[in-house]
Design a protein around this motif. Structure first.
Motif, PDB file in Angstrom:
ATOM      1  N   PHE A   1      -7.952  -5.244  18.334  1.00  0.00           N
ATOM      2  CA  PHE A   1      -6.653  -4.925  17.740  1.00  0.00           C
ATOM      3  C   PHE A   1      -5.909  -6.184  17.302  1.00  0.00           C
ATOM      4  N   ILE A   2      -6.055  -7.265  18.098  1.00  0.00           N
ATOM      5  CA  ILE A   2      -5.395  -8.522  17.733  1.00  0.00           C
ATOM      6  C   ILE A   2      -5.910  -9.025  16.392  1.00  0.00           C
ATOM      7  N   SER A   3      -7.203  -8.875  16.155  1.00  0.00           N
ATOM      8  CA  SER A   3      -7.783  -9.355  14.898  1.00  0.00           C
ATOM      9  C   SER A   3      -7.658  -8.340  13.772  1.00  0.00           C
ATOM     10  N   PHE A   4      -7.532  -7.046  14.132  1.00  0.00           N
ATOM     11  CA  PHE A   4      -7.521  -5.978  13.131  1.00  0.00           C
ATOM     12  C   PHE A   4      -6.127  -5.734  12.563  1.00  0.00           C
ATOM     13  N   PHE A   5      -5.136  -5.609  13.426  1.00  0.00           N
ATOM     14  CA  PHE A   5      -3.785  -5.269  12.990  1.00  0.00           C
ATOM     15  C   PHE A   5      -3.167  -6.290  12.035  1.00  0.00           C
ATOM     16  N   PRO A   6      -3.363  -7.607  12.275  1.00  0.00           N
ATOM     17  CA  PRO A   6      -2.750  -8.560  11.342  1.00  0.00           C
ATOM     18  C   PRO A   6      -3.188  -8.392   9.895  1.00  0.00           C
ATOM     19  N   GLN A   7      -4.372  -7.789   9.671  1.00  0.00           N
ATOM     20  CA  GLN A   7      -4.827  -7.562   8.297  1.00  0.00           C
ATOM     21  C   GLN A   7      -3.943  -6.559   7.564  1.00  0.00           C
TER      22      GLN A   7
ATOM     23  N   ILE B   1      -3.463   3.337   2.772  1.00  0.00           N
ATOM     24  CA  ILE B   1      -4.669   4.133   2.497  1.00  0.00           C
ATOM     25  C   ILE B   1      -5.915   3.383   2.977  1.00  0.00           C
ATOM     26  N   THR B   2      -5.952   2.079   2.726  1.00  0.00           N
ATOM     27  CA  THR B   2      -7.076   1.271   3.188  1.00  0.00           C
ATOM     28  C   THR B   2      -7.191   1.297   4.702  1.00  0.00           C
ATOM     29  N   TYR B   3      -6.050   1.179   5.369  1.00  0.00           N
ATOM     30  CA  TYR B   3      -6.032   1.220   6.837  1.00  0.00           C
ATOM     31  C   TYR B   3      -6.532   2.567   7.352  1.00  0.00           C
ATOM     32  N   ILE B   4      -6.047   3.658   6.761  1.00  0.00           N
ATOM     33  CA  ILE B   4      -6.433   5.008   7.194  1.00  0.00           C
ATOM     34  C   ILE B   4      -7.939   5.216   7.049  1.00  0.00           C
ATOM     35  N   LEU B   5      -8.486   4.832   5.910  1.00  0.00           N
ATOM     36  CA  LEU B   5      -9.923   5.001   5.684  1.00  0.00           C
ATOM     37  C   LEU B   5     -10.742   4.151   6.658  1.00  0.00           C
ATOM     38  N   THR B   6     -10.273   2.932   6.897  1.00  0.00           N
ATOM     39  CA  THR B   6     -10.986   2.045   7.821  1.00  0.00           C
ATOM     40  C   THR B   6     -10.981   2.607   9.234  1.00  0.00           C
ATOM     41  N   VAL B   7      -9.825   3.079   9.688  1.00  0.00           N
ATOM     42  CA  VAL B   7      -9.714   3.635  11.036  1.00  0.00           C
ATOM     43  C   VAL B   7     -10.565   4.903  11.173  1.00  0.00           C
TER      44      VAL B   7
ATOM     45  N   SER C   1       5.735  -2.271  11.317  1.00  0.00           N
ATOM     46  CA  SER C   1       4.336  -2.132  10.901  1.00  0.00           C
ATOM     47  C   SER C   1       3.450  -1.797  12.093  1.00  0.00           C
ATOM     48  N   LEU C   2       3.669  -2.495  13.222  1.00  0.00           N
ATOM     49  CA  LEU C   2       2.865  -2.238  14.412  1.00  0.00           C
ATOM     50  C   LEU C   2       3.084  -0.819  14.926  1.00  0.00           C
ATOM     51  N   ILE C   3       4.326  -0.349  14.867  1.00  0.00           N
ATOM     52  CA  ILE C   3       4.615   1.025  15.292  1.00  0.00           C
ATOM     53  C   ILE C   3       3.914   2.028  14.383  1.00  0.00           C
TER      54      ILE C   3
ATOM     55  N   SER D   1       0.146   2.027  14.888  1.00  0.00           N
ATOM     56  CA  SER D   1      -0.195   2.696  16.147  1.00  0.00           C
ATOM     57  C   SER D   1      -0.131   4.207  16.001  1.00  0.00           C
ATOM     58  N   LEU D   2       0.930   4.720  15.362  1.00  0.00           N
ATOM     59  CA  LEU D   2       1.078   6.164  15.173  1.00  0.00           C
ATOM     60  C   LEU D   2      -0.051   6.724  14.312  1.00  0.00           C
ATOM     61  N   LEU D   3      -0.395   6.003  13.258  1.00  0.00           N
ATOM     62  CA  LEU D   3      -1.495   6.447  12.398  1.00  0.00           C
ATOM     63  C   LEU D   3      -2.802   6.485  13.181  1.00  0.00           C
ATOM     64  N   TRP D   4      -3.021   5.483  14.037  1.00  0.00           N
ATOM     65  CA  TRP D   4      -4.229   5.446  14.854  1.00  0.00           C
ATOM     66  C   TRP D   4      -4.313   6.700  15.742  1.00  0.00           C
ATOM     67  N   VAL D   5      -3.187   7.059  16.393  1.00  0.00           N
ATOM     68  CA  VAL D   5      -3.156   8.217  17.286  1.00  0.00           C
ATOM     69  C   VAL D   5      -3.495   9.502  16.527  1.00  0.00           C
ATOM     70  N   VAL D   6      -2.857   9.704  15.380  1.00  0.00           N
ATOM     71  CA  VAL D   6      -3.078  10.918  14.590  1.00  0.00           C
ATOM     72  C   VAL D   6      -4.541  11.015  14.147  1.00  0.00           C
ATOM     73  N   ILE D   7      -5.085   9.931  13.628  1.00  0.00           N
ATOM     74  CA  ILE D   7      -6.470   9.932  13.148  1.00  0.00           C
ATOM     75  C   ILE D   7      -7.432  10.139  14.312  1.00  0.00           C
TER      76      ILE D   7
END
Length: 208
Positions: free
Chosen positions: A129-135, A7-13, A146-148, A151-157
């Motif tokens: 992305f290198i600094s963002f995804f590891p969080q 949820i945190t990732y989705i809101l941030t993106v 997790s990376l997959i 990535s999918l969530l990023w595309v949808v959003i």
């Protein structure tokens, strides 16, 4: 899956993508000048570029590869020049007369390849992305999964928010407002290109 982290990732993106930038400016300008179909094609191009950058960033994260900073700045510099070209093209065209334009002229406004070039023109997104995804890498028990998922969530959003911009531009605004938005988006692209040029020239000068 770690639901709270997701949820945190989705809101941030959502906040990151919704913030006006070269991609949003290009999509809005295209929707105003050439219609929603061309705007969605542009969005597909920008998303395709994002996926390539995400894939490269994911490889770097997994393989701990080194980033060539000079190459990134050179590519970004070329991208800024192209964004500047798109900005001047958007300022020159009149959306109110789009119906009277020839197919060749309409084809120059946005589109898959224009979207891709603008999306790929800032390869420093790889570093982002290198600094963002590891969080958020602990969103699942497997880093690769997790990376997959990230990535999918990023595309949808990305598609959802750009689609909302397109809908608002074409359905909620008059032709006069669309003309003003197209002009405003062109100015935004031009400012982004100029600031990018200044930043990258300064970075290259500092590295030399």
């Amino acid at each position: 899956m770690n639901t709270a982290l997701a949820i945190t990732y989705i809101l941030t993106v959502m906040l990151l993508i919704a913030t006006p930038g070269p991609v949003v400016a290009l999509v809005v300008a295209t929707a105003s000048a050439a219609g929603p179909r061309k705007a969605f094609s542009t969005a597909i191009g920008t998303n395709w570029a994002s996926l390539m950058l995400i894939a490269l960033a994911s490889y770097i994260i997994v393989a701990s590869a080194a980033v060539n900073v000079v190459l990134l700045n050179m590519l970004s510099l070329l991208g800024c020049l192209f964004i500047g070209y798109l900005a001047l093209d958007a300022l020159k065209n009149n959306p109110a007369s789009a119906d009277a334009q020839s197919p060749d002229k309409q084809a120059m406004q946005g589109g898959l390849w224009h979207g891709f070039i603008v999306g790929i023109s800032n390869p420093k997104d790889i570093i982002f992305f290198i600094s963002f995804f590891p969080q958020f890498i602990q969103i699942t028990s497997s880093s690769k999964h997790s990376l997959i998922l990230l990535s999918l969530l990023w595309v949808v959003i990305d598609f959802a928010i750009l689609g909302l911009y397109i809908f608002m531009t074409r359905k909620l605004l008059s032709k006069t407002s669309s003309h003003l938005i197209s002009r405003g988006a062109g100015v935004a692209l031009l400012l982004i290109a100029l600031s990018g040029l200044i930043y990258n020239v300064r970075e290259l000068f500092n590295l030399s």
